[in-house]
Write an enzyme that holds these catalytic residues in place. Structure first.
Site, PDB file in Angstrom:
ATOM      1  N   LEU A  84      32.868  51.079  37.959  1.00 49.41           N
ATOM      2  CA  LEU A  84      31.668  51.751  38.447  1.00 49.41           C
ATOM      3  C   LEU A  84      30.554  51.537  37.418  1.00 49.41           C
ATOM      4  O   LEU A  84      30.817  51.463  36.216  1.00 49.41           O
ATOM      5  CB  LEU A  84      31.908  53.248  38.651  1.00 49.41           C
ATOM      6  CG  LEU A  84      32.984  53.626  39.664  1.00 49.41           C
ATOM      7  CD1 LEU A  84      33.260  55.127  39.621  1.00 49.41           C
ATOM      8  CD2 LEU A  84      32.570  53.203  41.080  1.00 49.41           C
ATOM      9  N   ASP A  91      29.583  55.444  35.426  1.00 46.26           N
ATOM     10  CA  ASP A  91      30.607  56.408  34.989  1.00 46.26           C
ATOM     11  C   ASP A  91      30.812  56.405  33.473  1.00 46.26           C
ATOM     12  O   ASP A  91      31.686  57.090  32.965  1.00 46.26           O
ATOM     13  CB  ASP A  91      31.940  56.124  35.684  1.00 46.26           C
ATOM     14  CG  ASP A  91      32.532  54.771  35.294  1.00 46.26           C
ATOM     15  OD1 ASP A  91      31.805  53.942  34.711  1.00 46.26           O
ATOM     16  OD2 ASP A  91      33.717  54.546  35.587  1.00 46.26           O
ATOM     17  N   ASP A 133      49.873  47.068  44.711  1.00 47.60           N
ATOM     18  CA  ASP A 133      50.998  47.498  43.893  1.00 47.60           C
ATOM     19  C   ASP A 133      50.877  46.949  42.466  1.00 47.60           C
ATOM     20  O   ASP A 133      50.112  46.035  42.188  1.00 47.60           O
ATOM     21  CB  ASP A 133      52.326  47.058  44.517  1.00 47.60           C
ATOM     22  CG  ASP A 133      52.387  45.549  44.721  1.00 47.60           C
ATOM     23  OD1 ASP A 133      51.426  45.005  45.289  1.00 47.60           O
ATOM     24  OD2 ASP A 133      53.381  44.935  44.313  1.00 47.60           O
ATOM     25  N   GLY A 178      20.082  34.032  39.185  1.00 45.99           N
ATOM     26  CA  GLY A 178      21.490  34.398  39.227  1.00 45.99           C
ATOM     27  C   GLY A 178      21.855  35.403  38.161  1.00 45.99           C
ATOM     28  O   GLY A 178      20.985  36.072  37.573  1.00 45.99           O
ATOM     29  N   ASP A 179      23.148  35.505  37.886  1.00 43.92           N
ATOM     30  CA  ASP A 179      23.631  36.476  36.906  1.00 43.92           C
ATOM     31  C   ASP A 179      23.081  36.188  35.505  1.00 43.92           C
ATOM     32  O   ASP A 179      22.796  37.108  34.746  1.00 43.92           O
ATOM     33  CB  ASP A 179      25.167  36.466  36.884  1.00 43.92           C
ATOM     34  CG  ASP A 179      25.755  36.954  38.201  1.00 43.92           C
ATOM     35  OD1 ASP A 179      25.406  38.065  38.629  1.00 43.92           O
ATOM     36  OD2 ASP A 179      26.555  36.220  38.808  1.00 43.92           O
ATOM     37  N   ASN A 221      20.936  38.677  33.169  1.00 40.95           N
ATOM     38  CA  ASN A 221      21.372  38.982  31.809  1.00 40.95           C
ATOM     39  C   ASN A 221      20.232  38.805  30.814  1.00 40.95           C
ATOM     40  O   ASN A 221      20.037  39.626  29.909  1.00 40.95           O
ATOM     41  CB  ASN A 221      22.547  38.092  31.423  1.00 40.95           C
ATOM     42  CG  ASN A 221      23.050  38.373  30.022  1.00 40.95           C
ATOM     43  OD1 ASN A 221      22.586  37.782  29.054  1.00 40.95           O
ATOM     44  ND2 ASN A 221      23.991  39.288  29.915  1.00 40.95           N
ATOM     45  N   ASN A 229      51.448  45.002  39.074  1.00 40.82           N
ATOM     46  CA  ASN A 229      51.917  43.690  38.654  1.00 40.82           C
ATOM     47  C   ASN A 229      52.147  43.751  37.155  1.00 40.82           C
ATOM     48  O   ASN A 229      51.216  44.031  36.400  1.00 40.82           O
ATOM     49  CB  ASN A 229      50.872  42.623  38.998  1.00 40.82           C
ATOM     50  CG  ASN A 229      51.336  41.210  38.655  1.00 40.82           C
ATOM     51  OD1 ASN A 229      52.145  41.010  37.751  1.00 40.82           O
ATOM     52  ND2 ASN A 229      50.820  40.229  39.379  1.00 40.82           N
ATOM     53  N   GLU A 241      26.791  34.196  30.062  1.00 44.69           N
ATOM     54  CA  GLU A 241      26.185  33.689  28.838  1.00 44.69           C
ATOM     55  C   GLU A 241      27.213  33.732  27.707  1.00 44.69           C
ATOM     56  O   GLU A 241      27.675  34.813  27.341  1.00 44.69           O
ATOM     57  CB  GLU A 241      24.946  34.514  28.472  1.00 44.69           C
ATOM     58  CG  GLU A 241      23.879  34.516  29.556  1.00 44.69           C
ATOM     59  CD  GLU A 241      23.419  33.114  29.929  1.00 44.69           C
ATOM     60  OE1 GLU A 241      23.030  32.360  29.020  1.00 44.69           O
ATOM     61  OE2 GLU A 241      23.466  32.778  31.119  1.00 44.69           O
ATOM     62  N   THR A 252      24.059  30.658  41.500  1.00 42.11           N
ATOM     63  CA  THR A 252      25.251  29.997  42.047  1.00 42.11           C
ATOM     64  C   THR A 252      26.212  31.008  42.645  1.00 42.11           C
ATOM     65  O   THR A 252      26.678  30.853  43.771  1.00 42.11           O
ATOM     66  CB  THR A 252      25.967  29.206  40.933  1.00 42.11           C
ATOM     67  OG1 THR A 252      25.069  28.233  40.414  1.00 42.11           O
ATOM     68  CG2 THR A 252      27.206  28.524  41.480  1.00 42.11           C
TER      69      THR A 252
END
Length: 296
Positions: free
Chosen positions: A212, A215, A240, A63-64, A68, A242, A268, A92
């Site tokens: 992005l 960039d 719009d 996973g992430d 990492n 907020n 993490e 997950t």
């Protein structure tokens, strides 16, 4: 060029679908080494082995958090030594893999990792020593993702974070902090702070929808509303403005707070009262789908 290396999270080693996909690709003549992690530190040891072997692609099966760990390992090597990175989404939430368009199907994701062109992408450095590829989140959302039980995550996947958040609304309180770059400064009470190289966190929440990965800019989202979930719903469904949501961009900025805050860097946790965020342009190469929305 050497073999591709698949570094597989130990919990997924016995998955027959993964085994079948690896076997099929090997039968087609693809050179693919597999390493399985058992404990923290294994990932760096396997990446060192892969680099010394001249690997063609480093595929992270997890996973992430696994991604990492790999990114932080790669940044310990010189830029010329870092092999192209790819991801096999097995976690997950898989927020980064989902946002860049990697297929969820195992064989398709592996084929993509082994065939598409590697693109240079940015990373983010925090306090001159930690790195993340997708997003850093702080505030109420961070406390929720940190506290969400493993059994709930296993049962519900990314939706578990949202459900656990609803159950813990009694702990909803803001963090008073100051954010500053060379161009702007903001001070106030924040419920959620998202620093995005990528767009999604917390199980598919599009916290930084304009980010992005090439960039050399960070997308910053701060939710200041006293009603967290209506503001999140607004950010996900409407274009719009907020007044309770602040959006900024910068290549570098600092966050300071009088009390300790915790940021999740790709999940993490890192805690402190001072955070310095800086983009590192074209830090690594990543094998991305041709239709990736996160390329400028």
């Amino acid at each position: 060029m050497g073999s591709a290396f698949l570094i597989l999270h130990g919990k997924k080693a016995s998955d027959p679908i993964i085994r079948d996909a690896v076997t099929l690709l090997r039968e087609e003549g693809i050179s693919l080494e597999v390493r399985v992690t058992w404990e923290f530190g294994d990932c760096h040891r396997f990446i060192t082995e892969a680099i010394e072997a001249g690997c063609s692609t480093l595929i992270i099966g997890g996973g992430d958090g696994s991604l990492n760990e790999a990114v932080n390992s790669l940044m310990r090597f010189a830029a010329t030594q870092r092999p192209p990175l790819a991801v096999l989404p097995l976690g997950t939430a898989n927020d980064f893999a989902t946002s860049i368009g990697v297929p969820q199907e195992i064989e398709a994701a592996l084929r993509l990792a082994l065939t598409v062109t590697a693109q240079p992408i940015d990373l983010v450095c925090v306090n001159q020593q930690h790195y993340f590829i997708n997003m850093a989140t702080g505030g109420f959302g961070t406390r929720i993702t940190t506290e969400t039980p493993e059994k709930l995550k296993s049962a519900l996947g990314g939706a578990s974070y949202f459900l656990h958040g609803l159950l813990r609304m009694d702990r909803l309180k803001p963090d008073h902090c100051t954010l500053a770059s060379e161009q702007w400064q903001w001070q106030g009470d924040a419920l959620v702070i998202a620093v995005g190289n990528g767009r999604m966190a917390g199980g598919g929440q599009r916290l930084c929808p304009t980010a992005l990965i090439n960039d050399q800019q960070l997308a910053l989202t701060v939710i200041t509303a006293q009603e967290l979930f209506p503001s999140l719903l607004h950010s996900l469904t409407r274009d719009d403005e907020n007044p309770n949501i602040i959006n900024q961009r910068a290549s570098e900025f600092t966050l300071t707070s009088e009390h300790t805050m915790t940021f999740n860097l790709d999940g993490e946790p890192q805690s402190g009262t001072h955070f310095h965020f800086k983009v590192l342009g074209e830090a690594i190469r990543f094998r991305l789908p041709a239709t990736c929305d996160l390329l400028g």
